[in-house]
Design a protein around this motif. Structure first.
Motif, short mmCIF file in Angstrom:
data_model
loop_
_atom_site.label_atom_id
_atom_site.label_comp_id
_atom_site.label_asym_id
_atom_site.label_seq_id
_atom_site.Cartn_x
_atom_site.Cartn_y
_atom_site.Cartn_z
N SER A 1 10.71 -2.55 8.45
CA SER A 1 10.14 -2.00 7.23
C SER A 1 8.62 -1.84 7.34
O SER A 1 8.05 -0.83 6.90
CB SER A 1 10.49 -2.88 6.03
OG SER A 1 9.96 -2.31 4.84
N GLN B 1 6.99 -1.30 10.06
CA GLN B 1 6.76 -0.14 10.92
C GLN B 1 6.85 1.14 10.10
O GLN B 1 6.01 2.05 10.23
CB GLN B 1 7.79 -0.11 12.05
CG GLN B 1 7.56 1.03 13.04
CD GLN B 1 8.67 1.12 14.07
OE1 GLN B 1 9.80 1.51 13.74
NE2 GLN B 1 8.38 0.76 15.31
N ASN B 2 7.85 1.24 9.22
CA ASN B 2 8.00 2.40 8.35
C ASN B 2 6.79 2.59 7.44
O ASN B 2 6.31 3.72 7.23
CB ASN B 2 9.28 2.25 7.51
CG ASN B 2 9.47 3.41 6.55
OD1 ASN B 2 9.49 4.57 6.94
ND2 ASN B 2 9.62 3.09 5.28
N ILE B 3 6.27 1.48 6.91
CA ILE B 3 5.12 1.56 6.01
C ILE B 3 3.88 2.06 6.74
O ILE B 3 3.12 2.88 6.22
CB ILE B 3 4.88 0.18 5.35
CG1 ILE B 3 5.91 -0.03 4.23
CG2 ILE B 3 3.46 0.05 4.80
CD1 ILE B 3 5.92 -1.40 3.62
N TYR B 4 3.66 1.58 7.97
CA TYR B 4 2.49 2.03 8.72
C TYR B 4 2.66 3.45 9.26
O TYR B 4 1.69 4.21 9.32
CB TYR B 4 2.17 1.05 9.85
CG TYR B 4 1.45 -0.18 9.35
CD1 TYR B 4 0.07 -0.19 9.19
CD2 TYR B 4 2.16 -1.33 9.00
CE1 TYR B 4 -0.59 -1.31 8.71
CE2 TYR B 4 1.52 -2.45 8.51
CZ TYR B 4 0.14 -2.44 8.35
OH TYR B 4 -0.52 -3.53 7.85
N LYS B 5 3.87 3.82 9.60
CA LYS B 5 4.10 5.16 10.15
C LYS B 5 4.14 6.24 9.07
O LYS B 5 3.66 7.35 9.28
CB LYS B 5 5.42 5.19 10.94
CG LYS B 5 5.33 4.63 12.35
CD LYS B 5 6.63 4.88 13.12
CE LYS B 5 6.48 4.49 14.58
NZ LYS B 5 7.74 4.74 15.35
N ASN B 6 4.73 5.90 7.92
CA ASN B 6 5.03 6.94 6.92
C ASN B 6 4.36 6.78 5.57
O ASN B 6 4.46 7.68 4.73
CB ASN B 6 6.56 7.00 6.73
CG ASN B 6 7.29 7.32 8.01
OD1 ASN B 6 6.94 8.28 8.71
ND2 ASN B 6 8.29 6.52 8.35
N HIS B 7 3.69 5.65 5.35
CA HIS B 7 3.08 5.42 4.03
C HIS B 7 1.61 5.05 4.09
O HIS B 7 1.03 4.63 3.09
CB HIS B 7 3.86 4.35 3.27
CG HIS B 7 5.25 4.76 2.90
ND1 HIS B 7 5.54 5.57 1.82
CD2 HIS B 7 6.45 4.51 3.49
CE1 HIS B 7 6.84 5.78 1.74
NE2 HIS B 7 7.42 5.14 2.76
N GLY B 8 0.99 5.16 5.25
CA GLY B 8 -0.45 4.90 5.35
C GLY B 8 -0.84 3.44 5.46
O GLY B 8 -2.03 3.12 5.41
N ILE C 1 9.49 0.69 -1.99
CA ILE C 1 9.17 1.33 -0.72
C ILE C 1 9.62 0.44 0.44
O ILE C 1 10.16 0.93 1.44
CB ILE C 1 7.66 1.63 -0.63
CG1 ILE C 1 7.30 2.72 -1.64
CG2 ILE C 1 7.25 2.03 0.78
CD1 ILE C 1 5.81 2.90 -1.84
N GLU D 1 13.29 0.92 1.16
CA GLU D 1 13.84 2.28 1.18
C GLU D 1 14.71 2.54 2.41
O GLU D 1 15.54 3.44 2.42
CB GLU D 1 12.71 3.32 1.09
CG GLU D 1 11.84 3.44 2.31
CD GLU D 1 10.70 4.45 2.15
OE1 GLU D 1 10.50 4.93 1.01
OE2 GLU D 1 10.03 4.74 3.14
N LEU D 2 14.52 1.75 3.46
CA LEU D 2 15.39 1.84 4.64
C LEU D 2 16.68 1.08 4.36
O LEU D 2 16.70 0.17 3.53
CB LEU D 2 14.70 1.22 5.85
CG LEU D 2 13.39 1.82 6.34
CD1 LEU D 2 12.87 1.01 7.54
CD2 LEU D 2 13.55 3.28 6.72
#
Length: 254
Positions: free
Chosen positions: A107, A109-116, A141, A144-145
């Motif tokens: 999660s 990783q998703n936040i840094y890749k897709n949410h800034g 958020i 969300e995965l």
């Protein structure tokens, strides 16, 4: 005590505990081992997540998380393989186990890749000078995965009644200035005035004795009541009083 006497008393206690010596027995020592912004905030978030129970155990297990990540949490989050994640197979802190930490890594990783990044997620959802709605948005958020249902209990939601002690503590670490060598002040886009006190058994009991808080449960309503009291004492940096309340409770058995 009059309001002025109370403020003077608490200001003295803030000065007593808001100093580097405080770090020696506190989980905040974990992110203090890093210098890169992303390493600090990821290590702080993961440490705050397991910050309940025995403090020595919290610190020990937080160091273990960092060791498994090669003492490079941001690099691990961004570039880990499934085999890397298996290093957590035997990790456990109370009810937070390998299943939970593996999802947390994905999660993040998703936040840094897709949410800034973490700061951006919280900054974008401040409402009415409060970070509590931002914490609720962050949880949405964060999950969300596809995720194990059991893991959702490890991120609190203030809009569903939680005092969200651990996330509020994490936010204090990131936002309050670093001038005393305790907090980090690396999130410049969020004002200290929007922070809420990390409300737990110690700070809650002391707050009630000082008549800063009447509500008996340590929940979202109690947090709002305590926030209101502390903002009357210092509207710019109300959460500095966390040091006073915590220190009086843990170290002085007030």
């Amino acid at each position: 005590m009059t309001k002025k006497e109370l403020k003077d008393f608490l200001d003295i206690k803030v000065e007593q505990y808001n100093r580097p010596e405080f770090i020696e027995s506190d989980p905040i020592q974990i992110p203090h081992t890093f210098s890169k912004k992303e390493d600090i905030e990821i290590s702080a978030f993961l440490t705050a997540t397991i910050a309940w129970g025995n403090r020595k155990s919290i610190i020990k297990n937080a160091h273990e998380m960092m060791r498994i990540m090669g003492d490079s949490p941001y690099n691990f989050v961004m570039h880990h393989t499934q085999e890397d994640l298996e290093g957590f197979n035997s990790f456990v802190h109370r009810t937070f186990n390998s299943v939970d930490i593996m999802f947390f890594i994905k999660s993040l990783q998703n936040i840094y890749k897709n949410h800034g990044g973490l700061e951006t997620v919280f900054k974008n959802h401040i409402s009415k000078n409060s970070l509590q709605p931002a914490i609720s948005s962050f949880k949405s958020i964060f999950f969300e995965l596809p995720h194990p249902k059991r893991t959702t209990k490890h991120v609190s939601d203030p809009l569903k009644g939680s005092a969200a002690k651990r996330i509020n503590m994490f936010l204090r670490w990131m936002v309050r200035d670093a001038s005393t060598g305790v907090d980090f002040g690396i999130w410049k886009t969020i004002p200290t005035a929007s922070l809420s006190c990390p409300l737990d058994v110690h700070s809650g009991n002391v707050a009630r004795k000082l008549k800063l808080l009447k509500r008996k449960q340590n929940d979202a309503k109690a947090l709002l009541e305590l926030d209101t009291s502390l903002r009357k004492l210092d509207p710019i940096d109300p959460v500095k009083y966390d040091f006073a309340l915590f220190g009086l409770g843990v170290f002085e058995k007030f």
